[in-house]
Design a protein around this motif. Sequence first.
Motif, mmCIF file in Angstrom:
data_model
loop_
_atom_site.group_PDB
_atom_site.id
_atom_site.type_symbol
_atom_site.label_atom_id
_atom_site.label_comp_id
_atom_site.label_asym_id
_atom_site.label_seq_id
_atom_site.Cartn_x
_atom_site.Cartn_y
_atom_site.Cartn_z
ATOM 1 N N THR A 264 5.439 7.596 1.432
ATOM 2 C CA THR A 264 5.282 7.336 0.002
ATOM 3 C C THR A 264 6.644 7.331 -0.680
ATOM 4 O O THR A 264 7.462 8.214 -0.443
ATOM 5 N N SER A 265 6.862 6.370 -1.548
ATOM 6 C CA SER A 265 8.138 6.283 -2.240
ATOM 7 C C SER A 265 8.193 7.247 -3.420
ATOM 8 O O SER A 265 7.187 7.791 -3.868
ATOM 9 N N ARG A 266 9.408 7.421 -3.914
ATOM 10 C CA ARG A 266 9.633 8.292 -5.076
ATOM 11 C C ARG A 266 8.947 7.765 -6.320
ATOM 12 O O ARG A 266 8.758 8.521 -7.292
ATOM 13 N N PHE A 267 8.542 6.506 -6.324
ATOM 14 C CA PHE A 267 7.917 5.908 -7.496
ATOM 15 C C PHE A 267 6.497 6.425 -7.731
ATOM 16 O O PHE A 267 5.878 6.089 -8.742
ATOM 17 N N VAL B 221 -9.277 10.678 7.038
ATOM 18 C CA VAL B 221 -8.293 9.953 7.856
ATOM 19 C C VAL B 221 -8.887 8.635 8.342
ATOM 20 O O VAL B 221 -8.225 7.591 8.324
ATOM 21 N N VAL B 222 -10.145 8.670 8.756
ATOM 22 C CA VAL B 222 -10.813 7.452 9.228
ATOM 23 C C VAL B 222 -10.922 6.439 8.092
ATOM 24 O O VAL B 222 -10.669 5.242 8.275
ATOM 25 N N ARG B 223 -11.309 6.895 6.907
ATOM 26 C CA ARG B 223 -11.430 5.982 5.764
ATOM 27 C C ARG B 223 -10.087 5.328 5.440
ATOM 28 O O ARG B 223 -10.020 4.122 5.170
ATOM 29 N N LEU B 224 -9.033 6.112 5.484
ATOM 30 C CA LEU B 224 -7.706 5.555 5.203
ATOM 31 C C LEU B 224 -7.296 4.546 6.270
ATOM 32 O O LEU B 224 -6.722 3.495 5.972
ATOM 33 N N ALA B 225 -7.595 4.866 7.534
ATOM 34 C CA ALA B 225 -7.200 3.986 8.637
ATOM 35 C C ALA B 225 -7.938 2.654 8.600
ATOM 36 O O ALA B 225 -7.438 1.645 9.114
ATOM 37 N N ARG B 226 -9.115 2.625 7.996
ATOM 38 C CA ARG B 226 -9.924 1.404 7.969
ATOM 39 C C ARG B 226 -9.558 0.453 6.832
ATOM 40 O O ARG B 226 -10.080 -0.662 6.764
ATOM 41 N N LEU B 227 -8.671 0.881 5.943
ATOM 42 C CA LEU B 227 -8.308 0.025 4.810
ATOM 43 C C LEU B 227 -7.580 -1.214 5.292
ATOM 44 O O LEU B 227 -6.634 -1.138 6.070
ATOM 45 N N ASN C 87 -1.485 -5.457 -2.303
ATOM 46 C CA ASN C 87 -0.747 -4.192 -2.362
ATOM 47 C C ASN C 87 -1.319 -3.274 -3.434
ATOM 48 O O ASN C 87 -1.463 -2.060 -3.228
ATOM 49 N N LEU C 88 -1.665 -3.855 -4.586
ATOM 50 C CA LEU C 88 -2.256 -3.052 -5.651
ATOM 51 C C LEU C 88 -3.639 -2.546 -5.242
ATOM 52 O O LEU C 88 -3.974 -1.379 -5.459
ATOM 53 N N ALA C 89 -4.441 -3.413 -4.632
ATOM 54 C CA ALA C 89 -5.780 -3.004 -4.191
ATOM 55 C C ALA C 89 -5.694 -1.883 -3.164
ATOM 56 O O ALA C 89 -6.492 -0.935 -3.194
ATOM 57 N N LEU C 90 -4.731 -1.972 -2.255
ATOM 58 C CA LEU C 90 -4.548 -0.924 -1.248
ATOM 59 C C LEU C 90 -4.179 0.392 -1.915
ATOM 60 O O LEU C 90 -4.754 1.448 -1.599
ATOM 61 N N ALA C 91 -3.236 0.352 -2.853
ATOM 62 C CA ALA C 91 -2.812 1.575 -3.536
ATOM 63 C C ALA C 91 -3.966 2.202 -4.312
ATOM 64 O O ALA C 91 -4.146 3.431 -4.299
ATOM 65 N N LEU C 92 -4.764 1.378 -4.979
ATOM 66 C CA LEU C 92 -5.897 1.905 -5.734
ATOM 67 C C LEU C 92 -6.934 2.529 -4.809
ATOM 68 O O LEU C 92 -7.495 3.591 -5.110
ATOM 69 N N ASP C 93 -7.197 1.896 -3.672
ATOM 70 C CA ASP C 93 -8.165 2.449 -2.728
ATOM 71 C C ASP C 93 -7.673 3.777 -2.159
ATOM 72 O O ASP C 93 -8.457 4.728 -1.989
ATOM 73 N N GLY D 256 4.556 -0.073 -0.497
ATOM 74 C CA GLY D 256 4.113 1.222 0.000
ATOM 75 C C GLY D 256 2.947 1.129 0.969
ATOM 76 O O GLY D 256 2.146 0.193 0.916
ATOM 77 N N PHE D 257 2.871 2.094 1.871
ATOM 78 C CA PHE D 257 1.717 2.320 2.748
ATOM 79 C C PHE D 257 1.488 1.220 3.783
ATOM 80 O O PHE D 257 0.446 1.182 4.421
ATOM 81 N N ARG D 258 2.436 0.329 3.968
ATOM 82 C CA ARG D 258 2.236 -0.776 4.905
ATOM 83 C C ARG D 258 2.809 -0.490 6.291
ATOM 84 O O ARG D 258 2.328 -1.042 7.279
ATOM 85 N N ASP D 259 3.847 0.342 6.363
ATOM 86 C CA ASP D 259 4.586 0.512 7.611
ATOM 87 C C ASP D 259 4.070 1.732 8.382
ATOM 88 O O ASP D 259 4.585 2.842 8.242
ATOM 89 N N GLN D 260 3.060 1.515 9.212
ATOM 90 C CA GLN D 260 2.505 2.618 9.983
ATOM 91 C C GLN D 260 3.490 3.159 11.006
ATOM 92 O O GLN D 260 3.470 4.345 11.332
ATOM 93 N N GLN D 261 4.356 2.301 11.528
ATOM 94 C CA GLN D 261 5.349 2.762 12.490
ATOM 95 C C GLN D 261 6.313 3.753 11.834
ATOM 96 O O GLN D 261 6.675 4.773 12.431
ATOM 97 N N ALA D 262 6.724 3.468 10.600
ATOM 98 C CA ALA D 262 7.604 4.380 9.876
ATOM 99 C C ALA D 262 6.891 5.703 9.600
ATOM 100 O O ALA D 262 7.473 6.786 9.754
ATOM 101 N N GLN D 263 5.621 5.630 9.203
ATOM 102 C CA GLN D 263 4.859 6.852 8.959
ATOM 103 C C GLN D 263 4.728 7.670 10.241
ATOM 104 O O GLN D 263 4.813 8.904 10.222
ATOM 105 N N SER D 264 4.539 6.981 11.362
ATOM 106 C CA SER D 264 4.420 7.677 12.642
ATOM 107 C C SER D 264 5.722 8.373 13.009
ATOM 108 O O SER D 264 5.721 9.474 13.557
#
Length: 305
Positions: free
Chosen positions: A33-36, A159-165, A174-180, A214-222
């Motif tokens: 997550t970014s500082r924004f 975790v499952v709900r987030l992974a299925r987005l 991007n906005l829809a993903l952030a809102l979900d 935000g929230f797009r780079d799963q490799q970075a999160q990993s």
Amino acid sequence: MTHYAHNGRIRIAFDDLGGRGGDPLLLVMGLGTSRFWWPDGFVGELLRRGFHVVAYDQRDAGQSTHLPTRPAGSPVGALLRHAAPAYDAEDLTDDAVAVMDAVGWDRAHVFGHSMGGLVAQRTAVRHPHRVLTLTTSSAVPSDAASGLSVLRYVRPATVVRLARLRHPRTSEGNLALALDIARILAAPGQHMSERDVRDVRDFVAKETAHHVVGFRDQQAQSRQIGTRWHGGPLARITAPTLVLHGEQDPLLRVTAARDIAAAVPGARLTTMPGLGHFLARDVWAVYATEVRALAAGDGSRRVVG
């Protein structure tokens, strides 16, 4: 205006959010997550209480250095693998100190949310002379070192709900993903108000303006979540410590906060009824007051769960 600190070859993006001359307060946001995503209203509450506030992007998030792509799998899988991580948890704490150095702070109050709370805990362990006070919000305890021990605090259904987005890689997607994500992390049964939706729109608009997605780079999160900690236990923390957690957090069980508070000598525990994992408007003033009381050494303000 974006500023940068450096920890070796890693460039760390940060913003000075105002209050220069006040008590130094460093904000550390969570996984991927970014500082924004720090709400302007919450920052405003902190500024009104006399803090000089700085927020930064952890490595592999926002405008900070993203490490070269390497097979990392899913964030949950990264907790369970024994492969060598891209960097150590100590490096994340050193990034926080690099920001303090760049701002010109010898010491600072540190507030971390979600995985940022984990980093804040470890910064207080590794760099005790740099942390005036520690506030850890909606986080797991640093002493839960292995993947399996961390997972006992995590609610798997969320975790499952987030992974299925799944959303298209467009500005609307991007906005829809952030809102979900915000809806999933709110307290169960809590509907996002129009003000909450405006807040998330503001977060995404800031990211877009800075060419951040935000929230797009799963490799970075990993890579972030797969770090290994070689430092000491929470019992070594000497900074006055406040532990915050929502009682209806759908991602992390409130036992995580209780275990942090039990492990850190003299820590104060504040749990909030009706609060989820998302930093909702209802707690901005309460949390800012608690952080101010901690900085002032006033132990009389507490809401104990």
